[in-house]
Design a protein around this motif. Sequence first.
Motif: not given
Length: 735
Positions: A117, A443, A490, A493, A496
Amino acid sequence: MKKILITLFIGFSALVNAQNKISGTITDNENQPIKGVSVFIPDLHKSSETDENGGYSINNLPSGNIKITFSLLGFITQNKSIAVQNGDNKLDIALEPTLFQMDEVIVATAFNKLQSQNVMKVEHESMKSLQQKGTATLIEGLATIPGVSQVSTGTSIGKPVIRGLSGNRVLVYSQGIRVENQQFGDEHGLGLNDAGVESVEVIKGPASLLYGSDALGGVLYFNPEKFAKTNTFQGDFSQKLFSNTLGSNSSLGLKTSSENWKFLVRGSYNMHADYKIADGNRVTNTRYNEKDFKTGIGYSNAHFSTVFRYNFNKLDLGIPENGVAEQTTNYNTDYPKQGIFNHLLSWNSTVFFKNSKLDVDLGYIANDRSEFEDSHVAVLHMKLKTTNYDLKYHLPKIGKVESIVGVQGMRQTNLNSGEEFLIPDATTNDFGVFGTANYEWNSNVLQAGIRFDNRNISSESHGISGDEGSFEAINKTFNSINGSLGYKTNLANDLTLRLNLASGFRAPNLAELTSNGVHEGTNRYEIGNNNLKTEQNVQTDLNLEYKNSHLEFFVNGFYNHINNYIYTNPSGLVIAENDVFNYIQNNAKLYGGEIGLHFHPHPLDWLHFESSFETVTGKKQNGDYLPLIPANNWNNTLRAEFDIKNWLKEGFATLNVSNTFNQNNVSGFETKSNGYTLINLGIGGNLKLGKTAFNIHLNGNNLLNKSYIAHLSRLKTDGIPNIGRNIILGINFNI
């Protein structure tokens, strides 16, 4: 004994009544309960573990939002925020399996997010994983992290290097406070012991927003070991033996916790003889002895949490001046040598309000450093005393925006009592104020902050002006404004992207401002410059990560521009048969990065292949190369994980091949270095023999006994190789 201690702690806790509680059940993705999940609340230093039904319960909690981490090897870590209300608060969690390492909560950044995160890419390594590599010292283990190297003097002295920057350009934190131990000196090592350290986090790049001056190159943040789980008593003993140095590292720890009170204590002792090179000779006076003691006590209730920790470290270090000379396996250091006493006290507290909290970190460090030439009378004796304070107020969350404002400061005094002075008696005062905010949607995460810092350095005059070792009094003030901006998203999926832009600064240190004499170990007469300006840098970082159930891949790239980079430059003069070097400034740039992958093929989920490559280039504005830039490195590890019936759990076997390339990009007074390849093996796991259970690992480092000289070894100028083959046996068991 265990029952008596636990009963006393529980009795103490009964004096405090609190109504808030969190409980729940942890299951897997098939709705089956999971036993042994760690449930940890960082702000309270409280932890529990799920039972055979997956249930857990934690009492005496403050009202308002708190963060809880749920983790277990083999499952994806979850970091949850819950609004605690009066009574029993329910929180059930479903954990998803993973074959990769657990996601970790990053403490070194402002908002304590999971790495997945986090806006900034931060390297996280547990001490357990570093020790499984068989490294002899803490700094040696750190140097296995991509982007981190060390400037070493034998096996006893090591200084961290992050992407080509070291010394006062890299900040070290331990027990939540900054470590000050005369780190300007080439022979002044890290000064920390890995016993009682849970993990380390590495920020690779400017972090002045949170840490102020000296965080220009990065931060090493050491997390102390956690207290015992609530209402438990734990004890452990570990022993490591080293074939090369005939060394021994021993550590004993005890800890217990109740609902409110926590206590731990740990002692360790290390001793090593001179290290042996590949031809069988030992490098004279590289031996060292170390004693380390750590203790901590904590208390928490529904309104606040507070922890006091103390660390005492004593080092007796030989200084190798004669290369390969007298051959002995004696553990007692010979002259010349260093004697170092370090006292570190920290007080970390959190006060909880309804929708906000205040973190208060206070610290005191007393660093006593002596150097002995030929007798027990110290020719150099420096006493550095540092007081730190750090206050952060976490404002109430507004929608999806989290924000923090804070103040930091430091007061430091240096006092000399020996015959020789490296730096004058002086006082340093720091003050900084900052604010930062984090906005998260879908995201995406956006984080920004700004900070102002002021540093004042005042020193006393010493000696007769113009004579070697004399200093003129100075009174200098340095100001700086810095900021950071980071974005994470992101792209898919499994993909990143992180992009960060940050500035940092470093005020000149006392050695750079005032030096006037021969600097020990360098054979250089160094002359300081009290007109030096603040180093100021801006760094851009790009991180791209791809991760699915069987493959992890990452690319890190950075460009770091530094204004007024401080370095020594030969003047062409000679004083007392020593070349004279002046401290001057020039703009500089560093660029490079790391690339790596972690692959385990299906259905061979027990097999892991990890590979990483790191590179950095440093240049001055005129095109000359910067000194002390590590050589490129390509590191490959094949790891097998297995269980053998009921007597070996979490077993592993590793084959590591580390390729270090030639370093031909050297500064004016450096020499080129040849590349080398080292092969390392390791095997271990949790062994159970009858009712006795313990963890064991056996490592063979530099297994082929390769003779090599690392580019950043300070013994390189004398042609002295690094350590040869080293077999390490480590055992750890619970009491």
